[in-house]
Structures are given as C-alpha cells and as structure tokens.
Write a protein that holds these residues in place. Structure first.
Motif, PDB file in Angstrom:
ATOM      1  N   LEU A  21       0.838  -1.197   0.000  1.00 46.16           N
ATOM      2  CA  LEU A  21       0.000   0.000   0.000  1.00 46.16           C
ATOM      3  C   LEU A  21       0.869   1.242   0.000  1.00 46.16           C
ATOM      4  O   LEU A  21       1.984   1.231   0.537  1.00 46.16           O
ATOM      5  N   SER A  22       0.358   2.316  -0.558  1.00 39.65           N
ATOM      6  CA  SER A  22       1.067   3.594  -0.447  1.00 39.65           C
ATOM      7  C   SER A  22       0.779   4.175   0.931  1.00 39.65           C
ATOM      8  O   SER A  22      -0.181   3.779   1.605  1.00 39.65           O
ATOM      9  N   TYR A  23       1.596   5.148   1.339  1.00 39.36           N
ATOM     10  CA  TYR A  23       1.387   5.787   2.643  1.00 39.36           C
ATOM     11  C   TYR A  23       0.012   6.458   2.719  1.00 39.36           C
ATOM     12  O   TYR A  23      -0.711   6.269   3.698  1.00 39.36           O
ATOM     13  N   PRO A  24      -0.398   7.212   1.683  1.00 39.29           N
ATOM     14  CA  PRO A  24      -1.750   7.802   1.747  1.00 39.29           C
ATOM     15  C   PRO A  24      -2.856   6.749   1.829  1.00 39.29           C
ATOM     16  O   PRO A  24      -3.824   6.933   2.568  1.00 39.29           O
ATOM     17  N   GLU A  25      -2.709   5.631   1.084  1.00 39.31           N
ATOM     18  CA  GLU A  25      -3.723   4.580   1.152  1.00 39.31           C
ATOM     19  C   GLU A  25      -3.838   4.025   2.567  1.00 39.31           C
ATOM     20  O   GLU A  25      -4.940   3.899   3.107  1.00 39.31           O
ATOM     21  N   LEU A  26      -2.707   3.703   3.162  1.00 40.72           N
ATOM     22  CA  LEU A  26      -2.721   3.144   4.516  1.00 40.72           C
ATOM     23  C   LEU A  26      -3.284   4.145   5.511  1.00 40.72           C
ATOM     24  O   LEU A  26      -4.096   3.800   6.368  1.00 40.72           O
ATOM     25  N   ASN A  27      -2.866   5.385   5.393  1.00 42.84           N
ATOM     26  CA  ASN A  27      -3.334   6.427   6.303  1.00 42.84           C
ATOM     27  C   ASN A  27      -4.854   6.555   6.250  1.00 42.84           C
ATOM     28  O   ASN A  27      -5.513   6.575   7.286  1.00 42.84           O
ATOM     29  N   ILE A  28      -5.400   6.631   5.064  1.00 40.09           N
ATOM     30  CA  ILE A  28      -6.847   6.770   4.908  1.00 40.09           C
ATOM     31  C   ILE A  28      -7.554   5.508   5.390  1.00 40.09           C
ATOM     32  O   ILE A  28      -8.586   5.587   6.064  1.00 40.09           O
ATOM     33  N   CYS A  32      -9.762   6.548   8.423  1.00 38.60           N
ATOM     34  CA  CYS A  32     -11.106   6.811   7.908  1.00 38.60           C
ATOM     35  C   CYS A  32     -11.943   5.549   7.742  1.00 38.60           C
ATOM     36  O   CYS A  32     -13.151   5.647   7.548  1.00 38.60           O
ATOM     37  N   LEU A  33     -11.308   4.380   7.802  1.00 35.45           N
ATOM     38  CA  LEU A  33     -12.072   3.145   7.678  1.00 35.45           C
ATOM     39  C   LEU A  33     -11.947   2.283   8.931  1.00 35.45           C
ATOM     40  O   LEU A  33     -12.944   1.927   9.548  1.00 35.45           O
ATOM     41  N   LEU A  34     -10.724   1.966   9.320  1.00 37.63           N
ATOM     42  CA  LEU A  34     -10.553   1.060  10.456  1.00 37.63           C
ATOM     43  C   LEU A  34     -11.013   1.671  11.777  1.00 37.63           C
ATOM     44  O   LEU A  34     -11.574   0.967  12.615  1.00 37.63           O
ATOM     45  N   THR A  35     -10.799   2.945  11.955  1.00 40.70           N
ATOM     46  CA  THR A  35     -11.249   3.581  13.199  1.00 40.70           C
ATOM     47  C   THR A  35     -12.772   3.520  13.320  1.00 40.70           C
ATOM     48  O   THR A  35     -13.286   3.028  14.323  1.00 40.70           O
ATOM     49  N   PRO A  36     -13.529   3.980  12.308  1.00 39.77           N
ATOM     50  CA  PRO A  36     -14.987   3.836  12.417  1.00 39.77           C
ATOM     51  C   PRO A  36     -15.433   2.369  12.478  1.00 39.77           C
ATOM     52  O   PRO A  36     -16.406   2.046  13.160  1.00 39.77           O
ATOM     53  N   LEU A  37     -14.721   1.470  11.786  1.00 41.12           N
ATOM     54  CA  LEU A  37     -15.069   0.050  11.866  1.00 41.12           C
ATOM     55  C   LEU A  37     -14.859  -0.489  13.278  1.00 41.12           C
ATOM     56  O   LEU A  37     -15.615  -1.346  13.734  1.00 41.12           O
ATOM     57  N   ARG A  69      -9.597  -0.968  -5.668  1.00 40.03           N
ATOM     58  CA  ARG A  69      -8.274  -0.492  -5.225  1.00 40.03           C
ATOM     59  C   ARG A  69      -7.626   0.448  -6.233  1.00 40.03           C
ATOM     60  O   ARG A  69      -7.010   1.437  -5.866  1.00 40.03           O
ATOM     61  N   ARG A  70      -7.746   0.160  -7.519  1.00 39.66           N
ATOM     62  CA  ARG A  70      -7.122   1.037  -8.521  1.00 39.66           C
ATOM     63  C   ARG A  70      -7.695   2.447  -8.448  1.00 39.66           C
ATOM     64  O   ARG A  70      -6.990   3.414  -8.591  1.00 39.66           O
ATOM     65  N   ARG A  71      -8.981   2.515  -8.235  1.00 46.37           N
ATOM     66  CA  ARG A  71      -9.606   3.836  -8.101  1.00 46.37           C
ATOM     67  C   ARG A  71      -9.341   4.433  -6.725  1.00 46.37           C
ATOM     68  O   ARG A  71      -9.361   5.638  -6.568  1.00 46.37           O
ATOM     69  N   PHE A  72      -9.106   3.568  -5.751  1.00 42.67           N
ATOM     70  CA  PHE A  72      -8.875   4.037  -4.386  1.00 42.67           C
ATOM     71  C   PHE A  72      -7.548   4.771  -4.261  1.00 42.67           C
ATOM     72  O   PHE A  72      -7.445   5.736  -3.513  1.00 42.67           O
ATOM     73  N   ALA A  73      -6.525   4.348  -5.001  1.00 38.89           N
ATOM     74  CA  ALA A  73      -5.192   4.951  -4.870  1.00 38.89           C
ATOM     75  C   ALA A  73      -5.217   6.457  -5.154  1.00 38.89           C
ATOM     76  O   ALA A  73      -4.755   7.245  -4.318  1.00 38.89           O
ATOM     77  N   PRO A  74      -5.751   6.915  -6.288  1.00 37.31           N
ATOM     78  CA  PRO A  74      -5.781   8.362  -6.522  1.00 37.31           C
ATOM     79  C   PRO A  74      -6.686   9.101  -5.536  1.00 37.31           C
ATOM     80  O   PRO A  74      -6.363  10.197  -5.085  1.00 37.31           O
ATOM     81  N   LEU A  75      -7.827   8.490  -5.195  1.00 36.90           N
ATOM     82  CA  LEU A  75      -8.724   9.109  -4.238  1.00 36.90           C
ATOM     83  C   LEU A  75      -8.056   9.232  -2.873  1.00 36.90           C
ATOM     84  O   LEU A  75      -8.161  10.263  -2.212  1.00 36.90           O
ATOM     85  N   SER A  76      -7.340   8.188  -2.461  1.00 37.57           N
ATOM     86  CA  SER A  76      -6.680   8.237  -1.156  1.00 37.57           C
ATOM     87  C   SER A  76      -5.609   9.322  -1.137  1.00 37.57           C
ATOM     88  O   SER A  76      -5.427   9.980  -0.122  1.00 37.57           O
ATOM     89  N   ARG A  77      -4.907   9.522  -2.247  1.00 35.70           N
ATOM     90  CA  ARG A  77      -3.878  10.574  -2.315  1.00 35.70           C
ATOM     91  C   ARG A  77      -4.525  11.943  -2.140  1.00 35.70           C
ATOM     92  O   ARG A  77      -4.046  12.783  -1.389  1.00 35.70           O
ATOM     93  N   TRP A  78      -5.620  12.160  -2.872  1.00 37.44           N
ATOM     94  CA  TRP A  78      -6.317  13.437  -2.766  1.00 37.44           C
ATOM     95  C   TRP A  78      -6.833  13.644  -1.346  1.00 37.44           C
ATOM     96  O   TRP A  78      -6.673  14.713  -0.761  1.00 37.44           O
ATOM     97  N   PHE A  79      -7.459  12.604  -0.766  1.00 41.28           N
ATOM     98  CA  PHE A  79      -8.047  12.716   0.563  1.00 41.28           C
ATOM     99  C   PHE A  79      -6.962  12.878   1.625  1.00 41.28           C
ATOM    100  O   PHE A  79      -7.132  13.618   2.587  1.00 41.28           O
ATOM    101  N   TYR A  80      -5.844  12.196   1.448  1.00 39.61           N
ATOM    102  CA  TYR A  80      -4.709  12.328   2.366  1.00 39.61           C
ATOM    103  C   TYR A  80      -4.188  13.770   2.335  1.00 39.61           C
ATOM    104  O   TYR A  80      -3.997  14.389   3.382  1.00 39.61           O
TER     105      TYR A  80
END
Length: 147
Positions: A21-28, A32-37, A69-80
C-alpha cells in the motif's frame, strides 16, 4: 510528542513496505475506515441484535474498497493531502502545531471514543456511535469549508 509521531510514521512506512500500500492509502484506511469500523465492532459486541447487519455492512464496505483499489489509490492521495491541509490549518489556528493536532485527532480522540463506547451503558452505545460518525463527517465537511 514528536517521538510518538515519528514512531507511528515508522510503523506506517514498514506496513506500507509489507503490504504494497502507499502511505496515503494506509493512512486513509486506518483513520477513515478502520477507526470507524472499530466503533462498529464495539457496537456489534455491545448490542448483539445489531451485530449481523453491522458486520455485513462492514464486510461489504471492505470488499468494495478491495475491488476498487485502482480507483482508491488516486482518491486516497487526494483525501490524504486534504487531511494534511486541514490538520496544518487546525495546528496553526489552535497554536498546537501539526504534530500535536495530528496525534490528538488521529490517536487521542479515536482512543477516547473507543473507550467511551466500551464503558457507557448499553442503551447509550448506538446514539454515541452515531454521534461519533456524525462528528467524523463534520470534521471532513468543516475542513472542506475551512480550506
């Protein structure tokens, strides 16, 4: 505080190397996912009748993210990047600085929320979890308007 922040970054970097995973992916994913989960998991454990639908919903969400996941990578970068800007702004506005605000928002608040969900009376768990979800969404919305 800086040492704790640096230690968390080192764990994230090592996890990224191990998972691909990239750092932004893991961070998000973590914040943003594991904490609410984790809040949903406590809710499911404390209110068993809600457990099935909550677990199913969480599994569907994780599955959807995995498949996208492919779409998640750019979105995670933007959101990060967006979250970094919000934390920097909050750090300047409060005078705490980026590191302290990051630890407060990313570690202290989620830990206190989880602890409260574990300790409040069972009848209060669902409204409290809903309030935490609303507060998390407000954090993102307020950040959007503040930037």
């Amino acid at each position: 505080m800086q040492q704790l922040f640096d230690d968390i970054v080192r764990v994230f970097v090592a996890t990224c190397r191990a998972t691909g995973l990239s750092y932004p992916e893991l961070n998000i994913l973590v914040y943003c996912l594991l904490t609410p989960l984790s809040w949903l998991l406590v809710l499911a454990l404390r209110r068993p009748r809600l457990g099935g639908p909550l677990v199913l919903g969480a599994a569907l969400l994780v599955g959807a993210l995995t498949m996208a996941r492919r779409r998640f990578a750019p979105l995670s970068r933007w959101f990060y990047d967006y979250n970094i800007r919000v934390l920097e702004l909050a750090g300047r506005y409060t005078g705490l600085g980026y590191v302290k605000v990051s630890l407060l928002v990313g570690v202290v608040v989620p830990a206190v929320a989880l602890l409260l969900l574990l300790l409040v009376p069972r009848r209060a768990v669902l409204p409290l979890a809903a309030a935490f979800a609303v507060l998390l969404l407000l954090y993102f919305v307020v950040g959007w308007f503040a930037l």
